[in-house]
Motif scaffolding. Sequence first.
Motif, PDB file in Angstrom:
ATOM      1  N   GLN A  91      -2.077  -7.370   4.514  1.00  0.00           N
ATOM      2  CA  GLN A  91      -0.657  -7.465   4.840  1.00  0.00           C
ATOM      3  C   GLN A  91       0.211  -7.281   3.599  1.00  0.00           C
ATOM      4  O   GLN A  91       1.220  -6.593   3.638  1.00  0.00           O
ATOM      5  N   ARG A  92      -0.208  -7.888   2.517  1.00  0.00           N
ATOM      6  CA  ARG A  92       0.550  -7.759   1.266  1.00  0.00           C
ATOM      7  C   ARG A  92       0.502  -6.330   0.740  1.00  0.00           C
ATOM      8  O   ARG A  92       1.493  -5.820   0.221  1.00  0.00           O
ATOM      9  N   THR A  93      -0.623  -5.677   0.867  1.00  0.00           N
ATOM     10  CA  THR A  93      -0.757  -4.289   0.436  1.00  0.00           C
ATOM     11  C   THR A  93       0.131  -3.384   1.275  1.00  0.00           C
ATOM     12  O   THR A  93       0.799  -2.493   0.753  1.00  0.00           O
ATOM     13  N   ALA A  94       0.148  -3.615   2.574  1.00  0.00           N
ATOM     14  CA  ALA A  94       0.976  -2.808   3.484  1.00  0.00           C
ATOM     15  C   ALA A  94       2.464  -3.033   3.202  1.00  0.00           C
ATOM     16  O   ALA A  94       3.252  -2.097   3.233  1.00  0.00           O
ATOM     17  N   ALA A  95       2.826  -4.267   2.916  1.00  0.00           N
ATOM     18  CA  ALA A  95       4.224  -4.572   2.613  1.00  0.00           C
ATOM     19  C   ALA A  95       4.654  -3.928   1.296  1.00  0.00           C
ATOM     20  O   ALA A  95       5.799  -3.473   1.153  1.00  0.00           O
ATOM     21  N   ALA A 124       3.445  -1.183   0.098  1.00  0.00           N
ATOM     22  CA  ALA A 124       3.462   0.269   0.254  1.00  0.00           C
ATOM     23  C   ALA A 124       4.746   0.772   0.890  1.00  0.00           C
ATOM     24  O   ALA A 124       5.103   1.934   0.756  1.00  0.00           O
ATOM     25  N   LYS A 125       5.452  -0.113   1.592  1.00  0.00           N
ATOM     26  CA  LYS A 125       6.679   0.304   2.281  1.00  0.00           C
ATOM     27  C   LYS A 125       7.801   0.495   1.331  1.00  0.00           C
ATOM     28  O   LYS A 125       8.203   0.187   0.431  1.00  0.00           O
TER      29      LYS A 125
END
Length: 66
Positions: free
Chosen positions: A59-63, A65-66
Amino acid sequence: MAKTDYNAQSDDQLVEALGNLKREQFNLRFQAATSQLEKSSRVKEVRRDIARIKTLQAQRTAAAAK
């Protein structure tokens, strides 16, 4: 550990906690194989904690990347 406890930790602390949990999981599997495991429910708890940490890291990685 509760989910909220992992949310408060930094990325480095999560990596360290994940390593500790994987080490504990290995030891628990070894104890189970040699019939020395005292608390079999701990295997399930550790497995779920590992999944919680991995989910939080994703989740932190996806956040980020945004």
